[in-house]
Design an enzyme around this catalytic site. Structure first.
Site, PDB file in Angstrom:
ATOM      1  N   GLU A 136       0.795  -1.217   0.000  1.00 44.06           N
ATOM      2  CA  GLU A 136       0.000   0.000   0.000  1.00 44.06           C
ATOM      3  C   GLU A 136       0.830   1.272   0.000  1.00 44.06           C
ATOM      4  O   GLU A 136       2.021   1.262   0.330  1.00 44.06           O
ATOM      5  CB  GLU A 136      -0.975   0.007   1.167  1.00 44.06           C
ATOM      6  N   CYS A 195       3.805   8.136   0.139  1.00 40.14           N
ATOM      7  CA  CYS A 195       4.441   7.187   1.037  1.00 40.14           C
ATOM      8  C   CYS A 195       4.439   5.841   0.325  1.00 40.14           C
ATOM      9  O   CYS A 195       3.383   5.369  -0.100  1.00 40.14           O
ATOM     10  CB  CYS A 195       3.613   7.134   2.321  1.00 40.14           C
ATOM     11  N   CYS A 243       6.985  -7.428   6.607  1.00 38.68           N
ATOM     12  CA  CYS A 243       8.182  -6.916   7.280  1.00 38.68           C
ATOM     13  C   CYS A 243       8.587  -7.939   8.329  1.00 38.68           C
ATOM     14  O   CYS A 243       7.746  -8.644   8.880  1.00 38.68           O
ATOM     15  CB  CYS A 243       7.837  -5.591   7.961  1.00 38.68           C
ATOM     16  N   CYS A 252       7.938  -5.033  15.133  1.00 42.64           N
ATOM     17  CA  CYS A 252       7.503  -3.982  16.065  1.00 42.64           C
ATOM     18  C   CYS A 252       6.080  -4.311  16.537  1.00 42.64           C
ATOM     19  O   CYS A 252       5.211  -4.637  15.734  1.00 42.64           O
ATOM     20  CB  CYS A 252       7.546  -2.608  15.391  1.00 42.64           C
ATOM     21  N   CYS A 291       2.774  -2.470  15.032  1.00 42.11           N
ATOM     22  CA  CYS A 291       2.690  -2.233  13.588  1.00 42.11           C
ATOM     23  C   CYS A 291       1.968  -3.364  12.863  1.00 42.11           C
ATOM     24  O   CYS A 291       2.267  -4.541  13.070  1.00 42.11           O
ATOM     25  CB  CYS A 291       4.099  -2.055  13.037  1.00 42.11           C
ATOM     26  N   CYS A 340      -0.176   2.086   8.960  1.00 45.89           N
ATOM     27  CA  CYS A 340       0.694   1.332   8.090  1.00 45.89           C
ATOM     28  C   CYS A 340       0.340  -0.170   8.023  1.00 45.89           C
ATOM     29  O   CYS A 340       0.351  -0.856   9.038  1.00 45.89           O
ATOM     30  CB  CYS A 340       2.072   1.507   8.730  1.00 45.89           C
TER      31      CYS A 340
HETATM   32  N1  SAH Z   1      10.307   0.160   8.894  1.00 47.41           N
HETATM   33  C1  SAH Z   1      10.399   1.578   8.800  1.00 47.41           C
HETATM   34  C2  SAH Z   1       9.366   2.228   7.904  1.00 47.41           C
HETATM   35  C3  SAH Z   1       7.948   1.717   7.955  1.00 47.41           C
HETATM   36  S1  SAH Z   1       6.980   2.113   9.355  1.00 47.41           S
HETATM   37  C4  SAH Z   1      10.393   2.212  10.177  1.00 47.41           C
HETATM   38  O1  SAH Z   1      10.289   1.478  11.144  1.00 47.41           O
HETATM   39  O2  SAH Z   1      10.564   3.415  10.287  1.00 47.41           O
HETATM   40  C5  SAH Z   1       6.684   3.837   9.220  1.00 47.41           C
HETATM   41  C6  SAH Z   1       6.435   4.527  10.543  1.00 47.41           C
HETATM   42  O3  SAH Z   1       5.120   4.228  11.041  1.00 47.41           O
HETATM   43  C7  SAH Z   1       7.405   4.132  11.639  1.00 47.41           C
HETATM   44  O4  SAH Z   1       7.791   5.256  12.358  1.00 47.41           O
HETATM   45  C8  SAH Z   1       6.554   3.195  12.469  1.00 47.41           C
HETATM   46  O5  SAH Z   1       7.092   3.032  13.742  1.00 47.41           O
HETATM   47  C9  SAH Z   1       5.214   3.881  12.403  1.00 47.41           C
HETATM   48  N2  SAH Z   1       4.060   3.060  12.774  1.00 47.41           N
HETATM   49  C10 SAH Z   1       3.848   1.761  12.511  1.00 47.41           C
HETATM   50  N3  SAH Z   1       2.672   1.355  13.006  1.00 47.41           N
HETATM   51  C11 SAH Z   1       2.122   2.430  13.609  1.00 47.41           C
HETATM   52  C12 SAH Z   1       0.903   2.647  14.302  1.00 47.41           C
HETATM   53  N4  SAH Z   1       0.039   1.670  14.500  1.00 47.41           N
HETATM   54  N5  SAH Z   1       0.674   3.891  14.783  1.00 47.41           N
HETATM   55  C13 SAH Z   1       1.552   4.905  14.579  1.00 47.41           C
HETATM   56  N6  SAH Z   1       2.709   4.756  13.929  1.00 47.41           N
HETATM   57  C14 SAH Z   1       2.996   3.528  13.462  1.00 47.41           C
END
Ligand code: SAH
Length: 348
Positions: A90, A103, A110, A114, A117, A334
């Protein structure tokens, strides 16, 4: 199948000359079509025989928009791109006064794990090629006919960890900034990482002036390990050292992403620790409330506590702003749109 959007103009010319005895000017015409995200049947100034030959073993459009959601409130659009093997990723297009930011995703799924996420819930499916990352930009540009530079800014913040797909991401950066292509200035491109330290250092040495965004989310090593497995491999101190090095090499200010999770990382003590970690560094903090993902059970910080956290940072002299949350009505965080799409497709 060969993805033609993976090639630079000179690589495409070599490929077409060697395999199809194509003249350089025809290669140039095909290149122009690829940057319009056109399929072979639309390449009207290319002979039918060649188009048929090419379509038997090559792919012209590496990322096709199969679904679009438009926000009623701020014009943000979410896209679902289908890749040639049927996988979907996406992207989000946000409009600002200065231009349009897209974006893009760098991986299908991935493997960083985390806890908050959605992109990582099903693990890593595969890396995207350079052309598949670029293809997302080209597909969105093609929505505005005659405007090959509709997308002015790009953030590698969709699904995937860009530094876990290093070579393809670097190639993407070269392709997207090539003058014979869409010539996007790398100063308008941001790469967001959860903090793979050796790769931050390697990127710093590549002379690509891309902006680096670090997803920090907690300044305390032990607490960060609870939400981001990458913290088991690299401490926040090592990570900040790599960011300082990145700044020294590129002169680009570091962006720090800080997603507030209710009761976990939003206290005064966290703000103090974050401030001391960033002291003396050229960095800016983007604060955002967690976008709740139903599978994770985590809650975003309230509006009141978010403002309070920002004030704590300001008092400490930290440059910080709240990142505008856009397109809230069309799908949250995301990776969520892709998950819902797959669930619907599988009849869940
Ligand atoms: N892997 C990379 C890029 C993808 S995630 C990274 O970790 O930066 C893009 C951003 O969205 C990151 O800052 C991630 O921590 C954040 N993110 C992911 N899930 C989220 C959520 N549920 N709420 C807010 N931010 C989120």
């Amino acid at each position: 199948m060969t993805l033609l959007q993976d090639f630079s103009l000179s690589e495409l010319t070599d490929f077409l000359t060697a395999n199809y005895q194509v003249k350089p000017f025809v290669a140039k015409q095909i290149f122009a079509w690829l940057y319009k995200s056109a399929d072979f049947d639309a390449m009207t100034d290319v002979s039918k025989t060649l188009r048929e030959q090419l379509s038997a073993s090559c792919v012209a459009v590496s990322a096709k928009i199969v679904k679009t959601l438009s926000s009623q409130t701020d014009g943000t659009q979410k896209f679902l791109f289908e890749l040639q093997d049927g996988n979907v990723v996406e992207g989000v297009l946000m409009s600002y006064k200065y231009g349009n930011t897209l974006c893009v995703s760098s991986q299908v799924g991935c493997r960083m794990g985390c806890k908050f996420c959605a992109s990582t819930l099903g693990g890593l499916v595969r890396n995207l090629s350079a052309g598949e990352i670029l293809g997302q930009v080209l597909a969105v540009n093609a929505l505005k006919e005659g405007k090959e530079r509709h997308v002015t800014n790009i953030v590698l913040m969709g699904s995937g960890e860009p530094l876990d797909n290093f070579d393809n991401v670097v190639k993407f950066l070269r392709l997207v900034s090539a003058p014979e292509g869409i010539n996007v200035s790398l100063r308008n491109v941001s790469l967001s990482t959860c903090g793979i330290v050796p790769k931050i250092r390697e990127l710093a040495q590549m002379d690509l002036p891309v902006n680096l965004t670090l997803s920090l989310h907690n300044p305390d090593n032990e607490e960060r390990k609870q939400i981001m497995p990458v913290a088991n491999a690299y401490s926040v101190e090592e990570t900040m050292d790599a960011c300082r090095y990145y700044f020294e090499r590129t002169g680009r200010r570091i962006n720090v992403e800080y997603t507030l999770i209710d009761g976990q990382n939003d206290s005064y003590a966290h703000a103090l620790k974050l401030a001391s970690l960033l002291r003396g560094m050229s960095a800016h903090v983007n604060v955002i409330a967690l976008n709740p993902v139903k599978e994770t059970g985590l809650k975003g910080t309230s509006e009141k506590n978010l403002k309070r956290f920002l004030q704590y940072l300001e008092k400490q002299g930290v440059s910080a702003t709240r990142r505008r949350t856009m397109g809230q009505d069309i799908e949250g965080a995301c990776g969520q749109l892709r998950r819902r799409y797959l669930e619907e497709k599988n009849g869940n």
